[in-house]
Scaffold this motif. Structure first.
Motif, PDB file in Angstrom:
ATOM      1  N   ASP A 154      66.070 -86.278 -49.141  1.00 61.09           N
ATOM      2  CA  ASP A 154      66.506 -86.249 -47.710  1.00 61.09           C
ATOM      3  C   ASP A 154      67.857 -85.571 -48.515  1.00 61.09           C
ATOM      4  O   ASP A 154      68.344 -85.910 -49.688  1.00 61.09           O
ATOM      5  CB  ASP A 154      66.774 -88.056 -47.267  1.00 61.09           C
TER       6      ASP A 154
ATOM      7  N   GLY B 294      71.048 -83.337 -49.291  1.00 60.49           N
ATOM      8  CA  GLY B 294      72.521 -84.084 -48.274  1.00 60.49           C
ATOM      9  C   GLY B 294      73.523 -82.093 -48.320  1.00 60.49           C
ATOM     10  O   GLY B 294      72.638 -82.290 -47.629  1.00 60.49           O
ATOM     11  N   GLU B 295      74.516 -81.918 -48.867  1.00 62.58           N
ATOM     12  CA  GLU B 295      75.125 -81.083 -48.987  1.00 62.58           C
ATOM     13  C   GLU B 295      75.097 -80.539 -49.885  1.00 62.58           C
ATOM     14  O   GLU B 295      74.810 -80.621 -51.324  1.00 62.58           O
ATOM     15  CB  GLU B 295      76.642 -81.281 -48.875  1.00 62.58           C
TER      16      GLU B 295
ATOM     17  N   GLU C 130      74.952 -85.588 -56.508  1.00 62.47           N
ATOM     18  CA  GLU C 130      76.182 -84.605 -55.200  1.00 62.47           C
ATOM     19  C   GLU C 130      74.861 -83.858 -54.403  1.00 62.47           C
ATOM     20  O   GLU C 130      75.815 -83.418 -53.159  1.00 62.47           O
ATOM     21  CB  GLU C 130      76.509 -83.711 -56.420  1.00 62.47           C
ATOM     22  N   TRP C 131      73.791 -84.091 -54.453  1.00 65.91           N
ATOM     23  CA  TRP C 131      73.111 -83.056 -53.430  1.00 65.91           C
ATOM     24  C   TRP C 131      72.172 -83.680 -52.877  1.00 65.91           C
ATOM     25  O   TRP C 131      72.224 -83.070 -51.303  1.00 65.91           O
ATOM     26  CB  TRP C 131      72.954 -82.121 -54.447  1.00 65.91           C
ATOM     27  N   TYR C 132      71.767 -84.815 -52.756  1.00 64.46           N
ATOM     28  CA  TYR C 132      70.531 -85.931 -52.133  1.00 64.46           C
ATOM     29  C   TYR C 132      71.368 -87.331 -51.853  1.00 64.46           C
ATOM     30  O   TYR C 132      71.971 -87.683 -52.122  1.00 64.46           O
ATOM     31  CB  TYR C 132      69.483 -86.119 -52.571  1.00 64.46           C
ATOM     32  N   ASP C 133      71.123 -87.151 -50.238  1.00 60.20           N
ATOM     33  CA  ASP C 133      71.707 -88.538 -49.563  1.00 60.20           C
ATOM     34  C   ASP C 133      70.478 -90.010 -50.335  1.00 60.20           C
ATOM     35  O   ASP C 133      70.820 -91.265 -50.563  1.00 60.20           O
ATOM     36  CB  ASP C 133      71.383 -88.438 -48.488  1.00 60.20           C
TER      37      ASP C 133
END
Length: 106
Positions: A9, A11-12, A78-81
């Motif tokens: 999932d 993220g940013e 930091e990058w994935y939910d």
């Protein structure tokens, strides 16, 4: 053959993510026993499945032990939910009509 399914999932993503992601893909491609990859986007959500095909568990372990992969695992939040990895043994694959987009073992 083994299939590693990386369900995520997103993220940013930032520039550092993209650089590390590119390095990890290059490492996979340079690992003996790597057979290929397919990516799927869920039509009703942002969830993504990345399917990695490998000749053996030893090849997977060789890839997993790389420094870039270890660094990415430490920084996933930091990058994935969310993420999930599933490793399965492929007994057989068959079908018709996918051509160049077929499973790498055909």
């Amino acid at each position: 053959m083994y299939l590693v399914t990386f369900r995520l999932d997103p993220g940013e993503y930032d520039a550092e993510f993209h650089d590390l992601n590119d390095a990890i893909q290059a490492a996979a491609e340079n690992t003996k026993g790597y057979l290929g990859k397919q990516t799927w986007q869920a039509p009703d959500s942002e969830e993504v499945l990345v399917l990695y095909y490998w000749e053996s568990l030893d090849a997977i372990e060789s890839f997993r032990s790389g420094a870039d992969h270890k660094r990415a695992k430490q920084r996933w939040a930091e990058w994935y939910d969310a993420y999930e990895v599933t490793i399965t043994e492929v007994i057989d694959t068959y079908g018709s009509g996918f051509g160049e987009d077929a499973s790498p073992i055909r």
